[in-house]
Design an enzyme around this catalytic site. Structure first.
Site, PDB file in Angstrom:
ATOM      1  N   ASP A 121     -75.587 -51.893  35.320  1.00 22.15           N
ATOM      2  CA  ASP A 121     -75.252 -50.516  35.661  1.00 22.15           C
ATOM      3  C   ASP A 121     -74.524 -49.917  34.454  1.00 22.15           C
ATOM      4  O   ASP A 121     -74.020 -50.647  33.590  1.00 22.15           O
ATOM      5  CB  ASP A 121     -74.357 -50.512  36.896  1.00 22.15           C
ATOM      6  CG  ASP A 121     -73.735 -49.172  37.173  1.00 22.15           C
ATOM      7  OD1 ASP A 121     -74.473 -48.181  37.298  1.00 22.15           O
ATOM      8  OD2 ASP A 121     -72.488 -49.114  37.222  1.00 22.15           O
ATOM      9  N   ASP A 150     -72.230 -46.438  34.355  1.00 22.83           N
ATOM     10  CA  ASP A 150     -70.907 -45.885  34.655  1.00 22.83           C
ATOM     11  C   ASP A 150     -70.114 -46.833  35.549  1.00 22.83           C
ATOM     12  O   ASP A 150     -70.579 -47.222  36.615  1.00 22.83           O
ATOM     13  CB  ASP A 150     -71.038 -44.520  35.352  1.00 22.83           C
ATOM     14  CG  ASP A 150     -71.656 -43.469  34.445  1.00 22.83           C
ATOM     15  OD1 ASP A 150     -71.140 -43.264  33.343  1.00 22.83           O
ATOM     16  OD2 ASP A 150     -72.664 -42.854  34.859  1.00 22.83           O
TER      17      ASP A 150
END
Length: 229
Positions: free
Chosen positions: A19, A21
């Site tokens: 991922d 953020d």
């Protein structure tokens, strides 16, 4: 004669998917500020920081629908446009990688057969902007964004990455800071690691049955390598 064989370490997985953020990039504060600004600007009132934090990782349209139930298409588009404007041109707070990320990814990239990818709720344009600003696009062999496919927690972006890179689910690992990341991995029978320095709590991450939850990127790296004699 003494045995002086060198003990080497190799990564556990052919493919590690990250991922963005809250996992690689320390962007939570800026995202929350821009969501709150977009809410005020479009007449939706004050948005709590807790609510804003909770949807980080989702695609923007899906995030707005969850934050503001019952909004119509016009309101949703206005919120997305306001958020993007604040994030790109109004709030220019510098964003940095979390401690250990750059060194850890460099260590993984040193293995010629290791594959790295990104699966993010950002838009393609937004992720490319980060790749360009941090000169890091070449670190990853593939990436998927929410506007290219379906938003998390649907597993389609992971399915597409596996297909593109010719990797089976059991050969891959998803690393993320939200239940959205870990749930899409679990849907495919893919292993996952949760990081607790992002936006979702440890109990929420553990409920998704990750291999483990780590508190620092260095801890992830230590676990990722298996000694080989």
């Amino acid at each position: 004669m003494n045995d002086h064989r060198m003990v080497l370490s190799v990564p556990r997985y052919r493919l590690v998917i990250f991922d963005w953020d809250g996992t690689l990039m320390d962007s939570e504060a800026r995202i929350v500020d821009c969501l709150q600004a977009a809410s005020r600007e479009t007449g939706m009132g004050e948005l709590s920081a807790a609510a804003a934090r909770d949807i980080i990782g989702l695609g923007l349209p899906e995030a707005m629908e969850r934050l503001f139930p019952g909004i119509d298409a016009v309101q949703g588009e206005a919120l997305v446009a306001a958020y993007k404007r604040h994030f790109v041109t109004v709030d220019t707070t510098p964003l940095a990688f979390f401690p250990g990320v750059e060194a850890g990814l460099a260590r993984l990239r040193a293995h010629p057969d290791q594959l790295l990818a990104v699966a993010t709720g950002k838009s393609r344009r937004g992720l490319d902007r980060m790749f360009e600003y941090h000169a890091c696009g070449s670190w990853f062999h593939a990436s998927r964004t929410a506007d290219m496919t379906l938003s998390k927690p649907h597993p389609l972006m992971l399915e597409e990455l596996l297909l593109e890179l010719n990797v089976e689910a059991h050969e891959a690992l998803m690393v993320g800071d939200t239940e959205y990341d870990l749930e899409m991995a679990r849907a495919l029978g893919m292993h996952s690691i949760g990081v607790d320095y992002g936006v979702h709590s440890v109990p929420r991450l553990e409920a998704c049955a990750p291999q483990r939850v780590v508190s620092h990127f260095d801890e992830l790296m230590d676990w990722l390598y298996v000694p080989q004699s």
